[in-house]
Design an enzyme around this catalytic site. Structure first.
Site, PDB file in Angstrom:
ATOM      1  N   LYS A 201      61.761 -64.851 -40.194  1.00  0.00           N
ATOM      2  CA  LYS A 201      62.537 -65.272 -41.342  1.00  0.00           C
ATOM      3  C   LYS A 201      63.876 -64.396 -41.143  1.00  0.00           C
ATOM      4  CE  LYS A 201      61.745 -67.653 -44.511  1.00  0.00           C
ATOM      5  NZ  LYS A 201      61.831 -68.915 -44.853  1.00  0.00           N
TER       6      LYS A 201
ATOM      7  N   TYR B 130      55.921 -62.779 -39.147  1.00  0.00           N
ATOM      8  CA  TYR B 130      56.455 -63.686 -40.252  1.00  0.00           C
ATOM      9  C   TYR B 130      57.841 -63.299 -40.498  1.00  0.00           C
ATOM     10  CZ  TYR B 130      57.507 -65.410 -45.066  1.00  0.00           C
ATOM     11  OH  TYR B 130      58.312 -65.887 -45.964  1.00  0.00           O
TER      12      TYR B 130
ATOM     13  N   THR C 108      63.280 -64.742 -47.896  1.00  0.00           N
ATOM     14  CA  THR C 108      62.186 -63.662 -48.411  1.00  0.00           C
ATOM     15  C   THR C 108      62.710 -62.395 -48.513  1.00  0.00           C
ATOM     16  OG1 THR C 108      59.958 -62.807 -48.318  1.00  0.00           O
ATOM     17  CG2 THR C 108      61.131 -63.765 -46.274  1.00  0.00           C
ATOM     18  N   ASP C 109      62.093 -61.727 -49.618  1.00  0.00           N
ATOM     19  CA  ASP C 109      62.630 -60.161 -49.503  1.00  0.00           C
ATOM     20  C   ASP C 109      62.105 -59.491 -48.513  1.00  0.00           C
ATOM     21  OD1 ASP C 109      59.940 -60.428 -50.298  1.00  0.00           O
ATOM     22  OD2 ASP C 109      60.369 -59.354 -52.300  1.00  0.00           O
ATOM     23  N   GLU C 110      61.040 -60.158 -47.882  1.00  0.00           N
ATOM     24  CA  GLU C 110      60.272 -59.328 -46.583  1.00  0.00           C
ATOM     25  C   GLU C 110      61.303 -59.049 -45.466  1.00  0.00           C
ATOM     26  OE1 GLU C 110      56.682 -60.490 -45.409  1.00  0.00           O
ATOM     27  OE2 GLU C 110      56.050 -60.896 -47.439  1.00  0.00           O
TER      28      GLU C 110
HETATM   29  P1  NAD Z   1      53.876 -72.896 -47.815  1.00  0.00           P
HETATM   30  O1  NAD Z   1      53.154 -72.482 -46.762  1.00  0.00           O
HETATM   31  O2  NAD Z   1      53.069 -73.209 -49.272  1.00  0.00           O
HETATM   32  O3  NAD Z   1      54.656 -74.661 -47.433  1.00  0.00           O
HETATM   33  C1  NAD Z   1      55.294 -74.455 -46.250  1.00  0.00           C
HETATM   34  C2  NAD Z   1      55.540 -76.102 -46.219  1.00  0.00           C
HETATM   35  O4  NAD Z   1      56.066 -76.341 -45.145  1.00  0.00           O
HETATM   36  C3  NAD Z   1      54.153 -76.908 -46.157  1.00  0.00           C
HETATM   37  O5  NAD Z   1      54.267 -78.373 -47.009  1.00  0.00           O
HETATM   38  C4  NAD Z   1      54.214 -77.213 -44.657  1.00  0.00           C
HETATM   39  O6  NAD Z   1      53.421 -78.349 -44.393  1.00  0.00           O
HETATM   40  C5  NAD Z   1      55.787 -77.341 -44.364  1.00  0.00           C
HETATM   41  N1  NAD Z   1      56.076 -77.149 -42.852  1.00  0.00           N
HETATM   42  C6  NAD Z   1      55.496 -76.255 -42.007  1.00  0.00           C
HETATM   43  N2  NAD Z   1      55.949 -76.441 -40.925  1.00  0.00           N
HETATM   44  C7  NAD Z   1      56.804 -77.279 -40.798  1.00  0.00           C
HETATM   45  C8  NAD Z   1      57.428 -78.025 -39.917  1.00  0.00           C
HETATM   46  N3  NAD Z   1      57.631 -77.559 -38.699  1.00  0.00           N
HETATM   47  N4  NAD Z   1      57.919 -79.166 -40.083  1.00  0.00           N
HETATM   48  C9  NAD Z   1      58.106 -79.609 -41.380  1.00  0.00           C
HETATM   49  N5  NAD Z   1      57.487 -79.011 -42.394  1.00  0.00           N
HETATM   50  C10 NAD Z   1      56.754 -77.854 -42.020  1.00  0.00           C
HETATM   51  O7  NAD Z   1      55.053 -72.067 -48.299  1.00  0.00           O
HETATM   52  P2  NAD Z   1      55.712 -71.494 -49.651  1.00  0.00           P
HETATM   53  O8  NAD Z   1      54.919 -70.409 -49.920  1.00  0.00           O
HETATM   54  O9  NAD Z   1      55.939 -72.748 -50.454  1.00  0.00           O
HETATM   55  O10 NAD Z   1      57.157 -70.958 -49.120  1.00  0.00           O
HETATM   56  C11 NAD Z   1      58.181 -72.031 -48.914  1.00  0.00           C
HETATM   57  C12 NAD Z   1      59.518 -71.151 -48.445  1.00  0.00           C
HETATM   58  O11 NAD Z   1      59.533 -70.054 -49.477  1.00  0.00           O
HETATM   59  C13 NAD Z   1      59.473 -70.424 -47.057  1.00  0.00           C
HETATM   60  O12 NAD Z   1      60.493 -70.615 -46.395  1.00  0.00           O
HETATM   61  C14 NAD Z   1      58.980 -69.210 -47.368  1.00  0.00           C
HETATM   62  O13 NAD Z   1      59.306 -68.354 -46.415  1.00  0.00           O
HETATM   63  C15 NAD Z   1      59.871 -68.737 -48.680  1.00  0.00           C
HETATM   64  N6  NAD Z   1      59.423 -67.742 -49.684  1.00  0.00           N
HETATM   65  C16 NAD Z   1      58.072 -67.735 -50.026  1.00  0.00           C
HETATM   66  C17 NAD Z   1      57.474 -66.984 -51.103  1.00  0.00           C
HETATM   67  C18 NAD Z   1      56.310 -66.739 -51.503  1.00  0.00           C
HETATM   68  O14 NAD Z   1      55.817 -66.021 -52.319  1.00  0.00           O
HETATM   69  N7  NAD Z   1      55.516 -67.735 -51.253  1.00  0.00           N
HETATM   70  C19 NAD Z   1      58.507 -65.784 -51.362  1.00  0.00           C
HETATM   71  C20 NAD Z   1      59.988 -66.022 -51.043  1.00  0.00           C
HETATM   72  C21 NAD Z   1      60.217 -66.953 -50.099  1.00  0.00           C
HETATM   73  O1  DAU Z   2      57.574 -61.365 -50.755  1.00  0.00           O
HETATM   74  C1  DAU Z   2      57.655 -62.700 -50.423  1.00  0.00           C
HETATM   75  C2  DAU Z   2      56.539 -63.103 -49.644  1.00  0.00           C
HETATM   76  O2  DAU Z   2      55.411 -63.093 -50.514  1.00  0.00           O
HETATM   77  C3  DAU Z   2      56.774 -64.376 -48.880  1.00  0.00           C
HETATM   78  O3  DAU Z   2      57.658 -64.465 -48.008  1.00  0.00           O
HETATM   79  C4  DAU Z   2      55.406 -64.917 -48.100  1.00  0.00           C
HETATM   80  O4  DAU Z   2      55.560 -66.096 -47.633  1.00  0.00           O
HETATM   81  C5  DAU Z   2      54.186 -64.890 -49.185  1.00  0.00           C
HETATM   82  O5  DAU Z   2      53.173 -65.205 -48.622  1.00  0.00           O
HETATM   83  C6  DAU Z   2      53.974 -63.551 -49.772  1.00  0.00           C
HETATM   84  O6  DAU Z   2      53.803 -62.340 -48.863  1.00  0.00           O
HETATM   85  P1  DAU Z   2      52.807 -61.458 -49.008  1.00  0.00           P
HETATM   86  O7  DAU Z   2      51.961 -60.718 -47.803  1.00  0.00           O
HETATM   87  O8  DAU Z   2      53.174 -60.457 -50.047  1.00  0.00           O
HETATM   88  O9  DAU Z   2      51.703 -62.382 -50.034  1.00  0.00           O
HETATM   89  P2  DAU Z   2      50.104 -62.466 -49.917  1.00  0.00           P
HETATM   90  O10 DAU Z   2      49.740 -63.447 -50.994  1.00  0.00           O
HETATM   91  O11 DAU Z   2      49.745 -62.664 -48.705  1.00  0.00           O
HETATM   92  O12 DAU Z   2      49.615 -61.036 -50.444  1.00  0.00           O
HETATM   93  C7  DAU Z   2      50.081 -60.259 -51.586  1.00  0.00           C
HETATM   94  C8  DAU Z   2      49.473 -58.928 -51.572  1.00  0.00           C
HETATM   95  O13 DAU Z   2      47.894 -58.666 -51.645  1.00  0.00           O
HETATM   96  C9  DAU Z   2      49.784 -57.998 -50.186  1.00  0.00           C
HETATM   97  O14 DAU Z   2      49.845 -56.643 -50.263  1.00  0.00           O
HETATM   98  C10 DAU Z   2      48.283 -58.446 -49.397  1.00  0.00           C
HETATM   99  C11 DAU Z   2      47.391 -58.143 -50.753  1.00  0.00           C
HETATM  100  N1  DAU Z   2      46.128 -59.138 -50.231  1.00  0.00           N
HETATM  101  C12 DAU Z   2      46.338 -60.175 -49.993  1.00  0.00           C
HETATM  102  C13 DAU Z   2      45.346 -61.028 -49.790  1.00  0.00           C
HETATM  103  C14 DAU Z   2      45.480 -62.451 -49.152  1.00  0.00           C
HETATM  104  C15 DAU Z   2      45.073 -58.622 -50.908  1.00  0.00           C
HETATM  105  O15 DAU Z   2      44.728 -57.362 -51.387  1.00  0.00           O
HETATM  106  N2  DAU Z   2      43.913 -59.212 -50.481  1.00  0.00           N
HETATM  107  C16 DAU Z   2      43.772 -60.388 -50.084  1.00  0.00           C
HETATM  108  O16 DAU Z   2      42.955 -61.248 -50.047  1.00  0.00           O
END
Ligand code: NAD
Ligand code: DAU
Length: 342
Positions: free
Chosen positions: A162, A158, A122-124
């Site tokens: 990562k 988190y 992730t970019d985080e």
């Molecule tokens: P998500 O939370 O929707 O899904 C995570 C999946 O991993 C689930 O299906 C869960 O059951 C599985 N999982 C969790 N723990 C496990 C374990 N111990 N063993 C096997 N499976 C397990 O996540 P997402 O938002 O789809 O993110 C997927 C990946 O992409 C992550 O690595 C996250 O850090 C990365 N990522 C997410 C975002 C975003 O915007 N959501 C952006 C950049 C990177």
């Molecule tokens: O940047 C990549 C990341 O994006 C991933 O690595 C993470 O797994 C993914 O969850 C996401 O992280 P954020 O914390 O940015 O996503 P989230 O959807 O939780 O929140 C997006 C923005 O919205 C953040 O600035 C917090 C804000 N927010 C979130 C929630 C849930 C609100 O204002 N209200 C809300 O109810």
């Protein structure tokens, strides 16, 4: 790349990647390894052909299982993680366990079996950037966007796990010659995203007659990318990326949260201001922004879903049409937020 293991393939981005492979690469067989935590859902894979996709329910920390699954693979694409910042602030332990120990377990299995590994990150990991307007008013010339040279500076449990997992991968490349690549992507949106996350939480709030919730003033900026563009980028890196390299994935989609929320309200036919401003997230990162020049120039990747409003509209429609997919979870998720004061 005939046999690919996709960890976390029943979650949001992982399942979209599995759909992407099935739709575009008929020669590839996918094994999904997923623990089906609260964030995983078998339904995300329903309708996919059984002769193309197999789901193994299990934990990436289970060394014996991981070794058995990885042995059969040409490559592992590692999506599985605990992913929600707010949850990591409540209880960091599952993040330490899955994101660090789970990654270690996969790295060891890939090393012992000489299997190609791609790490989804992730970019985080880079921490936060100042807002653009503050950069313009500051003569210290602060960095405008993240690049692969930006130092790691994670803020939350988190993002720190990562970051730690990325560093493990880098060490396994250097010390053991593991054939690995890393990608750090910005915020994804699209179908199958868990309703704890910002965009689906607000869409489903509106559908349930709950007022949407904005943290603080909503000035925090996220760099939105459609999850299908993330999938095509990962495929490009997996098949054409240089071993040992890191690629940043982003589609120039910067928007602040207030704009995103007001756009959702408008697209759903509600008054633009019909939301509550609530308690902010602790340690809330201000801005993320990706410079994806390296990926575009070296691998010729380009995003396709660059019309954010159209993507948002399509995503809203998906949640309207898939109420059965999220409805049962809604009460549980909102109860958890309420307990956290959010
Ligand atoms: P998500 O939370 O929707 O899904 C995570 C999946 O991993 C689930 O299906 C869960 O059951 C599985 N999982 C969790 N723990 C496990 C374990 N111990 N063993 C096997 N499976 C397990 O996540 P997402 O938002 O789809 O993110 C997927 C990946 O992409 C992550 O690595 C996250 O850090 C990365 N990522 C997410 C975002 C975003 O915007 N959501 C952006 C950049 C990177
Ligand atoms: O940047 C990549 C990341 O994006 C991933 O690595 C993470 O797994 C993914 O969850 C996401 O992280 P954020 O914390 O940015 O996503 P989230 O959807 O939780 O929140 C997006 C923005 O919205 C953040 O600035 C917090 C804000 N927010 C979130 C929630 C849930 C609100 O204002 N209200 C809300 O109810």
């Amino acid at each position: 790349m005939k046999n690919i293991v996709v960890t976390g393939g029943a979650g949001f981005i992982g399942s979209n990647f599995v759909h992407y492979i099935v739709n575009n690469y008929s020669e590839v067989y996918v094994i999904v390894l997923d623990k089906l935590t609260y964030a995983g859902n078998k339904a995300n894979l329903s309708g996919l052909p059984k002769d193309r996709v197999e789901l193994i329910v299990g934990d990436i920390c289970d060394e014996e299982l991981v070794s058995r699954v990885v042995k059969k693979a040409d490559a592992v694409v590692h999506y599985a993680a605990e992913t929600h910042n707010d949850n990591s602030l409540e209880d960091p332990f599952p993040f330490i366990q899955t994101n660090l120990l789970g990654t270690y377990t996969l790295l060891e299995a890939c090393r012992k079996n000489d299997v190609r590994y791609h790490h989804i990150s992730t970019d985080e990991v880079y921490g936060e950037l100042p807002l653009k307007e503050d950069i313009l008013n500051d003569d210290r010339k602060l960095a405008e966007k993240f690049t692969t040279h930006t130092p790691y500076n994670p803020s939350s449990p988190y993002s720190s796990t990562k970051a730690g997992s990325d560093l493990l991968v880098k060490a396994w490349v250097r010390s053991f010659g593991l054939r690995a690549t890393i990608s750090n992507c910005s915020n994804n949106y699209g179908p199958y995203q868990h309703i704890e996350k910002f965009i689906p939480r607000q869409i489903t709030n509106i559908l349930c007659g709950i007022r949407p919730k904005l943290y603080g003033e909503g000035m925090n900026v996220r760099d939105w990318i459609h999850t299908n563009d993330h999938s095509s980028a990962v495929w490009a890196i997996l098949t054409r990326g240089k071993i040992g390299e890191t690629y940043l994935i982003g589609a120039d989609g910067e928007q602040n949260n207030k704009f995103v929320l007001e756009s959702i309200l408008e697209l759903m036919g509600c008054p633009k201001k019909a939301y509550d401003q609530i308690q902010d997230r602790v340690g809330h990162d201000l801005r993320y922004a990706i410079d994806s020049t390296k990926l575009r120039q070296e691998l010729g990747w380009e995003p396709k879903y660059t019309d954010f409003r159209a993507g948002l509209k399509h995503t809203i429609q998906w949640y309207i049409e898939h109420e059965g997919w999220w409805k049962n979870e809604k009460r549980v998720v909102e109860k958890r937020y309420k307990k956290q004061g959010q």
